[in-house]
Motif scaffolding. Structure first.
Motif, PDB file in Angstrom:
ATOM      1  N   ILE A  22       0.833  -1.196   0.000  1.00 35.21           N
ATOM      2  CA  ILE A  22       0.000   0.000   0.000  1.00 35.21           C
ATOM      3  C   ILE A  22       0.867   1.245   0.000  1.00 35.21           C
ATOM      4  O   ILE A  22       1.846   1.332   0.732  1.00 35.21           O
ATOM      5  CB  ILE A  22      -0.935  -0.017   1.229  1.00 35.21           C
ATOM      6  N   GLY A  26      -0.125   7.504   2.170  1.00 34.28           N
ATOM      7  CA  GLY A  26      -1.391   7.626   2.902  1.00 34.28           C
ATOM      8  C   GLY A  26      -2.528   8.136   2.039  1.00 34.28           C
ATOM      9  O   GLY A  26      -2.456   8.129   0.818  1.00 34.28           O
ATOM     10  N   ILE A  27      -3.566   8.568   2.706  1.00 33.65           N
ATOM     11  CA  ILE A  27      -4.787   8.993   2.029  1.00 33.65           C
ATOM     12  C   ILE A  27      -4.581  10.334   1.339  1.00 33.65           C
ATOM     13  O   ILE A  27      -4.071  11.269   1.949  1.00 33.65           O
ATOM     14  CB  ILE A  27      -5.909   9.126   3.081  1.00 33.65           C
ATOM     15  N   LYS A 207      -5.277   0.981  -4.588  1.00 33.72           N
ATOM     16  CA  LYS A 207      -3.950   0.556  -4.148  1.00 33.72           C
ATOM     17  C   LYS A 207      -2.972   1.714  -4.304  1.00 33.72           C
ATOM     18  O   LYS A 207      -2.260   2.077  -3.378  1.00 33.72           O
ATOM     19  CB  LYS A 207      -3.463  -0.613  -5.006  1.00 33.72           C
ATOM     20  N   GLY A 210      -3.460   4.506  -1.915  1.00 33.02           N
ATOM     21  CA  GLY A 210      -3.226   4.261  -0.492  1.00 33.02           C
ATOM     22  C   GLY A 210      -4.459   3.902   0.319  1.00 33.02           C
ATOM     23  O   GLY A 210      -4.444   4.035   1.536  1.00 33.02           O
ATOM     24  N   MET A 211      -5.535   3.461  -0.338  1.00 32.32           N
ATOM     25  CA  MET A 211      -6.777   3.223   0.403  1.00 32.32           C
ATOM     26  C   MET A 211      -7.472   1.907   0.048  1.00 32.32           C
ATOM     27  O   MET A 211      -8.591   1.914  -0.449  1.00 32.32           O
ATOM     28  CB  MET A 211      -7.757   4.364   0.129  1.00 32.32           C
ATOM     29  N   PRO A 212      -6.845   0.759   0.344  1.00 33.74           N
ATOM     30  CA  PRO A 212      -7.502  -0.507   0.016  1.00 33.74           C
ATOM     31  C   PRO A 212      -8.811  -0.699   0.787  1.00 33.74           C
ATOM     32  O   PRO A 212      -9.689  -1.414   0.340  1.00 33.74           O
ATOM     33  CB  PRO A 212      -6.463  -1.554   0.410  1.00 33.74           C
ATOM     34  N   GLY A 213      -8.920  -0.031   1.934  1.00 35.78           N
ATOM     35  CA  GLY A 213     -10.115  -0.184   2.766  1.00 35.78           C
ATOM     36  C   GLY A 213     -11.365   0.410   2.151  1.00 35.78           C
ATOM     37  O   GLY A 213     -12.476   0.129   2.582  1.00 35.78           O
ATOM     38  N   ILE A 214     -11.155   1.234   1.133  1.00 33.99           N
ATOM     39  CA  ILE A 214     -12.312   1.936   0.582  1.00 33.99           C
ATOM     40  C   ILE A 214     -13.099   1.074  -0.407  1.00 33.99           C
ATOM     41  O   ILE A 214     -14.277   1.307  -0.635  1.00 33.99           O
ATOM     42  CB  ILE A 214     -11.862   3.281  -0.031  1.00 33.99           C
ATOM     43  N   ARG A 215     -12.455   0.058  -0.957  1.00 35.96           N
ATOM     44  CA  ARG A 215     -13.089  -0.897  -1.875  1.00 35.96           C
ATOM     45  C   ARG A 215     -13.609  -0.233  -3.146  1.00 35.96           C
ATOM     46  O   ARG A 215     -14.787   0.076  -3.267  1.00 35.96           O
ATOM     47  CB  ARG A 215     -14.217  -1.691  -1.206  1.00 35.96           C
TER      48      ARG A 215
END
Lengths: 359, 359
Positions: A22, A26-27, A207, A210-215
């Motif tokens: 990642i 960051g974001i 990817k 920096g935000m894999p959590g966002i889907r």
């Protein structure tokens, strides 16, 4: 559930995670600002047609938005594609990420794994596949490949697509890591999608950002039949409001994109040098934001390196979650300069001790 | 893509949306705070097993977390269930939400629609279904039902589940609106899931909490075989980080829950009174956060009311997106006091004019 990287949830939370790739920048600030100003996006259903999101992606990759499929992560699109390809067989170029196999099998498609990594040239050799093409099949190639980091040239991919066409077969290219490649437009299959309706490309949007959590993932194809089949299958609102909002700002965030390109060019080179200085390891060249590492001494298992590195506070990626990779390999992410230096120091110590024990 | 409520994206953005049933109290402050403090949740992959999320839901509904399935919205779970039920037929109690049908058909299950709404008693009449039970089928009942707002008693549901069991048939209960019911524990099938392994309940976590955009739903069953099948089918990381974070705080936000319960009790009653004062409309009693409305004069079509209400700045829900409902019906959300008053005034004017034109 399969094993994957980034699973820090059953571990000590203080580990530095070199197991998932990642962007350490960051974001993007553009997304943070947008989210704080528009927190009320959560109070509405997302646009069921995701028109604005598709437009934004279309502008970013210079492709007509009518060819774009969006999904709850790239993996979601791969699962949907598996149900829509008019094929009975999938041929997967290995070693690679395990979810292709799982997606195809879940859809009832027979899977054949083809080992095509050329250890001399350090890259996939498509000519192995070309020797014996399956009819009515889908060929799956990850480019740059995860976890080898190897990159296939555009003309080779186009030639392969052309051959597959004659056999009514499809080519699914996972370009999840293409944004990290130097001059990606020279390698991506996006360039020739118009000419080849048997090609589908899938990308993870978050990817690089920096935000894999966002889907958020997207796919592109000029094959209208396949496109309509997928759209028909899609569950309503399968992309959440945060991802929809992110998609409307991050692709235009030139500053973040430029910084990320600068970071990966510098750190890929620097970390490669550091890793190569460690005795007992072979480092594969990479075009992506990770390195595949092979332990040369067959007496040293990757689990041992894994455990020793955990003791030093670092998580590496073992071959779990990949197919076609034996127990001598592991994958490490490229992070910020100081993290990379500290990690390589720790790995050097671990390897020195393990080699000492083997004597 | 099907029609649904809340589709404000192809309309004038200044419309007040009475077409989708979302808690007007907005986003729980607990979630806003959590998101602003933990914006870095997006930089990690969610927990692939969603352990903490399941625990939090389990505490909220007083159920063991090992029986909980989580999904990217309740609709996502319904689509997954469709692929896992060992059945060849689905019987859907109508009129109801259209996605059950679409989910079952997508999974290749034959769908039978059974009209069981008793217009005298204003509720679903399960005895119609009980007269002729299908073997190896799944029966789908929304409770409280969308869009009729009607509520079935727990003992009737349990009796029905018992009968289905004898025929190796399943009962899928969509309780997306159960949180809005007065004393939900007296109506929910959650109470008897332990005794009936042929029952599955699905709930939308974020309707009650004002955040449909976040995409979080959950299902509960004590049927281990079915549970394992679904878990095996689930795509990795199918719930995004914002939903995962929300799930860890909103269910413990007693203040928000109490305020919402107070709001719905007061406004359901108040708005019902206002609607009943409008000539030419029949208002169905409701246990949820919306009212089903029937236009009594058959010369007045819902499209006409829809258009006139748009002109006045309001969006209502036409029968698109439902099955078993004819063109005389529409659905309206219950919102805040002033919005409800203004809406009912506008609707009264529209109906007065339309009735005048019919004379």
């Amino acid at each position: 559930m399969n094993y994957h990287g980034g699973n820090i949830y059953d571990k000590n939370k203080n580990l530095v995670d070199f197991s998932s790739n990642i962007n350490p920048l960051g974001i993007p600030e553009s997304f943070q600002k947008a989210l704080f100003c528009h927190i009320d996006v959560f109070t509405k259903y997302p646009d069921i047609n995701y028109n604005r999101l598709k437009q934004s992606i279309g502008n970013y990759i210079n492709t007509d938005s009518s060819n774009i499929i969006v999904g709850n992560g790239a993996v979601n699109i791969i699962y949907h594609l598996a149900k829509c390809f008019p094929v009975s067989k999938a041929v997967i170029a290995v070693p690679t990420f395990s979810e292709y196999k799982r997606a195809m099998e879940t859809a009832g498609i027979e899977v054949v794994e083809k080992e095509i990594f050329d250890f001399d040239k350090m890259t996939f050799d498509l000519s192995i596949l070309e020797k014996e093409i399956e009819r009515d099949a889908v060929y799956i190639v990850c480019n740059p490949n995860n976890p080898t980091g190897s990159l296939l040239e555009q003309d080779k991919m186009q030639n392969f697509a052309q051959i597959l066409e004659q056999f009514h077969s499809f080519l699914l290219v996972d370009e999840a890591f293409m944004d990290f490649v130097f001059e990606p437009q020279k390698y991506s299959v996006l360039k020739f999608l118009k000419e080849h309706q048997n090609v589908v490309v899938v990308r993870a949007a978050t990817k690089f950002f920096g935000m894999p959590g966002i889907r958020l993932g997207y796919g592109v194809t000029t094959n209208k039949e396949l496109f309509n089949k997928i759209e028909k299958l899609a569950e309503p609102w399968n992309i959440n409001a945060a991802a929809e909002l992110a998609g409307s700002v991050i692709f235009q965030d030139r500053d973040y994109i430029a910084k990320t390109k600068k970071w990966i060019e510098e750190e890929r080179c620097h970390m490669g040098q550091l890793l190569k200085e460690i005795n007992g390891l072979f480092i594969f060249p990479t075009a992506a934001n990770f390195y595949l590492v092979q332990i040369e001494n067959r007496k040293i298992y990757v689990e041992l390196v894994y455990k020793k590195m955990i003791q030093k506070g670092y998580l590496i990626r073992t071959p779990n979650g990949f197919i076609g990779l034996d127990k001598q390999f592991f994958r490490v992410a490229i992070k910020g300069r100081q993290d990379n230096i500290n990690f390589c120091k720790a790995l050097k110590k671990v390897m020195t001790n393990l080699l000492e024990d083997c004597k």
